[in-house]
Design an enzyme around this catalytic site. Structure first.
Site, PDB file in Angstrom:
ATOM      1  N   VAL A 145      -5.714  -2.725  20.376  1.00 59.87           N
ATOM      2  CA  VAL A 145      -6.677  -2.475  19.296  1.00 59.87           C
ATOM      3  C   VAL A 145      -7.204  -3.764  18.673  1.00 59.87           C
ATOM      4  O   VAL A 145      -8.165  -3.731  17.899  1.00 59.87           O
ATOM      5  CB  VAL A 145      -6.081  -1.562  18.205  1.00 59.87           C
TER       6      VAL A 145
ATOM      7  N   ASN B  50      -4.158   5.347  15.751  1.00 56.68           N
ATOM      8  CA  ASN B  50      -2.750   5.467  15.390  1.00 56.68           C
ATOM      9  C   ASN B  50      -1.949   4.192  15.583  1.00 56.68           C
ATOM     10  O   ASN B  50      -0.917   4.004  14.945  1.00 56.68           O
ATOM     11  CB  ASN B  50      -2.115   6.594  16.223  1.00 56.68           C
TER      12      ASN B  50
ATOM     13  N   SER C 197      -0.198   5.691   5.928  1.00 52.71           N
ATOM     14  CA  SER C 197       1.209   5.817   5.571  1.00 52.71           C
ATOM     15  C   SER C 197       1.268   6.239   4.122  1.00 52.71           C
ATOM     16  O   SER C 197       0.308   6.049   3.366  1.00 52.71           O
ATOM     17  CB  SER C 197       1.923   4.475   5.754  1.00 52.71           C
TER      18      SER C 197
ATOM     19  N   TYR D 159       2.215  -4.693   4.269  1.00 47.03           N
ATOM     20  CA  TYR D 159       2.116  -3.348   4.857  1.00 47.03           C
ATOM     21  C   TYR D 159       1.377  -2.404   3.920  1.00 47.03           C
ATOM     22  O   TYR D 159       0.486  -1.658   4.336  1.00 47.03           O
ATOM     23  CB  TYR D 159       3.524  -2.820   5.152  1.00 47.03           C
TER      24      TYR D 159
ATOM     25  N   ALA E 256      -0.798  -3.184   1.603  1.00 46.18           N
ATOM     26  CA  ALA E 256      -2.208  -3.561   1.525  1.00 46.18           C
ATOM     27  C   ALA E 256      -2.977  -3.079   2.749  1.00 46.18           C
ATOM     28  O   ALA E 256      -4.102  -2.578   2.640  1.00 46.18           O
ATOM     29  CB  ALA E 256      -2.341  -5.074   1.377  1.00 46.18           C
TER      30      ALA E 256
ATOM     31  N   LYS F 185      -2.204  -0.549   4.791  1.00 47.59           N
ATOM     32  CA  LYS F 185      -2.302   0.911   4.818  1.00 47.59           C
ATOM     33  C   LYS F 185      -3.186   1.447   3.698  1.00 47.59           C
ATOM     34  O   LYS F 185      -3.891   2.453   3.878  1.00 47.59           O
ATOM     35  CB  LYS F 185      -0.901   1.527   4.751  1.00 47.59           C
TER      36      LYS F 185
END
Length: 263
Positions: free
Chosen positions: A53, A79, A131, A144, A146, A148
């Site tokens: 990705v 995902n 999340s 993490y 920030a 999500k």
């Protein structure tokens, strides 16, 4: 009616559970992941494509494959992601850059690549795996959280922006569940990563259970898909009883500070 579905990070964890769930309904599924050749984990009856990705070239290849094979796409599931954790004065900028490039910009690249196709069709559904950390922001997980939160904001924005073309957008926001996500931990703050490892491996929900809830949310075109009681409780506590939410988060911060001093 059979749908055409592309899932990134679909060879393990929630992505694999979603691939199996879609395939069990008779949908056509294309799994994208990092392996050069088809992993043994990818279920029979689904197609496989190398898709990093972080690479626009890979995304362009996925678009070309979908056009040539199916002539269109019904569901894009962004995902692919990695786990990370770290206190702001411990985690390195390179850790930040890695998680943002994969967890946030990886989603952005997918949305940018396939939105023109969805607009041509005047239909489609973009499903972005965020999340619970994108909605409630505990201490020691700033990079993490920030990333999500960015996925949640992107999803909400695109939901309004793309609605005139009949395109739906959902943000999936699970709490911790049993998966192999902890294998992607490689940051500098090992103490925080040990905590994340415990939360993931001791979680009560499985990836298959989360996937079942996600498919129901997709069927209902839900904008935010909360997959478990803990997530719903935390989300609504923050929205409706903010002082209680602040007290819990403040205690967590104090506990983390004590652990830091003792280390």
């Amino acid at each position: 009616m059979s749908r055409r579905v592309l899932i990134t990070g679909g060879a393990s964890g929630l992505g694999l559970a979603l691939a199996k769930a879609f395939a069990s309904r008779g949908d056509q599924v294309l799994v994208g992941d990092l392996a050069e050749s088809r992993p043994d984990s990818v279920p029979d009856g689904t197609a496989y494509l190398r898709l990093d990705v972080r690479s626009q070239q890979d995304w362009d290849g996925a678009l070309a494959h979908v056009r040539e094979t199916w002539g269109g796409l019904d569901v894009l599931v962004n995902n692919a992601g990695v786990a990370t954790g770290g206190r702001i004065d411990v985690e390195s900028i390179s850790d930040w850059e890695r998680v943002l490039d994969i967890n946030l910009l990886g989603v952005v690249r997918g949305c940018q690549t396939f939105t023109p196709m969805f607009k041509e069709q005047r239909s489609g559904h973009i499903v972005n795996t965020a999340s619970l950390a994108g909605l409630v922001h505990g201490p020691g997980m700033s990079s993490y959280n920030a990333a999500k939160a960015g996925v949640v904001a992107l999803s909400e924005t695109l939901g309004f922006e793309l609605a005139p073309w009949g395109i739906h957008v959902s943000a999936v926001c699970p709490a911790f569940f049993r998966t192999n996500l902890h294998q992607s931990l490689q940051g500098k703050d090992t103490a925080m990563e040990e905590t994340a490892l415990k939360l993931i491996t001791k979680a009560t929900m499985s990836a298959d259970e989360v996937a079942e809830t996600v498919l129901k949310g997709i069927d209902r075109h839900k904008k935010v898909i909360l997959t478990d009681r803990l997530g719903r409780q935390a989300y609504w506590t923050k929205r409706l009883v903010r002082p209680a939410y602040d007290r819990v988060a403040t205690r967590a911060g104090a506990k983390l500070a004590r652990k830091s001093r003792d280390a």
